[in-house]
Scaffold this motif. Structure first.
Motif, short mmCIF file in Angstrom:
data_model
loop_
_atom_site.label_atom_id
_atom_site.label_comp_id
_atom_site.label_asym_id
_atom_site.label_seq_id
_atom_site.Cartn_x
_atom_site.Cartn_y
_atom_site.Cartn_z
N VAL A 41 0.86 -1.18 0.00
CA VAL A 41 0.00 0.00 0.00
C VAL A 41 0.89 1.23 0.00
CG1 VAL A 41 -1.77 1.28 1.30
CG2 VAL A 41 -1.79 -1.24 1.29
N ARG A 42 0.57 2.21 -0.84
CA ARG A 42 1.31 3.47 -0.89
C ARG A 42 0.54 4.53 -0.12
NH1 ARG A 42 1.90 8.41 -3.20
NH2 ARG A 42 3.96 8.99 -3.98
N THR A 43 1.19 5.18 0.83
CA THR A 43 0.57 6.27 1.57
C THR A 43 0.76 7.58 0.78
OG1 THR A 43 2.52 6.91 2.86
CG2 THR A 43 1.15 5.10 3.75
N PRO A 44 0.02 8.62 1.12
CA PRO A 44 0.19 9.90 0.41
C PRO A 44 1.61 10.47 0.45
CG PRO A 44 -1.86 9.92 1.65
CD PRO A 44 -1.11 8.66 2.05
N SER A 45 2.37 10.13 1.47
CA SER A 45 3.75 10.64 1.58
C SER A 45 4.71 9.92 0.63
CB SER A 45 4.26 10.48 3.01
OG SER A 45 4.46 9.10 3.30
N TYR A 48 5.65 3.02 1.14
CA TYR A 48 4.97 1.77 0.81
C TYR A 48 5.10 0.86 2.03
CZ TYR A 48 4.77 2.93 -4.16
OH TYR A 48 4.49 3.53 -5.37
N TYR A 49 4.02 0.15 2.35
CA TYR A 49 4.10 -0.80 3.45
C TYR A 49 3.31 -2.06 3.12
CZ TYR A 49 -0.61 0.51 5.01
OH TYR A 49 -1.97 0.71 5.09
N GLU A 99 6.31 7.22 10.43
CA GLU A 99 5.00 7.00 9.80
C GLU A 99 4.69 5.51 9.72
OE1 GLU A 99 2.75 7.59 5.50
OE2 GLU A 99 4.69 8.56 5.81
N LEU A 103 1.64 2.03 11.60
CA LEU A 103 0.75 1.14 10.84
C LEU A 103 0.81 -0.30 11.33
CD1 LEU A 103 1.72 2.62 7.36
CD2 LEU A 103 -0.38 3.10 8.67
#
Length: 144
Positions: A41-45, A48-49, A99, A103
């Motif tokens: 998943v790519r966050t807005p920043s 990727y996690y 960040e 998660l």
């Protein structure tokens, strides 16, 4: 004739002085594909996690102190750092790690893959070259 030489000089100067823009999203998505890693998943920043093992309970905040295991690698799989059972405040780490740790709740494990803007940027640090994408395998043990 002078104008033509001047124009040629400016053209050559601009050609050789332009640095190629690096597409870090593409580097990261290529890495994920090469390693057959799905579910990222790519966050807005731009972080990727991947949660590989879900945990239980509440999630840490940006000001939490956490107890974790981690291995930090470069895209070529060279390990630049690793620790087991280490605790630290998330306010004292690079932005991508702060960040990303938020998660993962206790018992969770997975990957954080961050562009240089969330790591050390254009600064070389120890064995980490400037402008490096960082990959962390983390195991969130507890929130202290």
């Amino acid at each position: 004739m002078r104008f033509a030489r001047f124009f040629l000089f400016l053209s050559a100067l601009s050609f050789f002085s332009c640095e190629k823009e690096v597409d870090y999203d593409q580097l990261i998505t290529d890495y994920l594909a090469d390693k057959n890693i799905s579910g990222a998943v790519r966050t807005p920043s731009g972080l990727y996690y991947v949660v590989q093992t879900p945990g239980n309970g509440s999630f840490p905040t940006a000001s939490s102190t956490v107890l974790i295991n981690y291995v930090g690698r470069l895209l070529d799989d060279r390990v630049f750092d690793q620790n087991n059972n280490i605790s630290f405040g998330l306010g004292n780490v690079i932005p991508g790690f702060r960040e990303g740790c938020q998660l993962f709740n206790p018992g969770a494990s997975g990957l954080l893959i961050m562009p240089p803007s969330l790591g050390y940027g254009n600064q070389a640090v120890g064995t980490i070259p400037a402008n490096s994408v960082l990959v962390f395998q983390i195991d969130m043990i507890d929130i202290l």
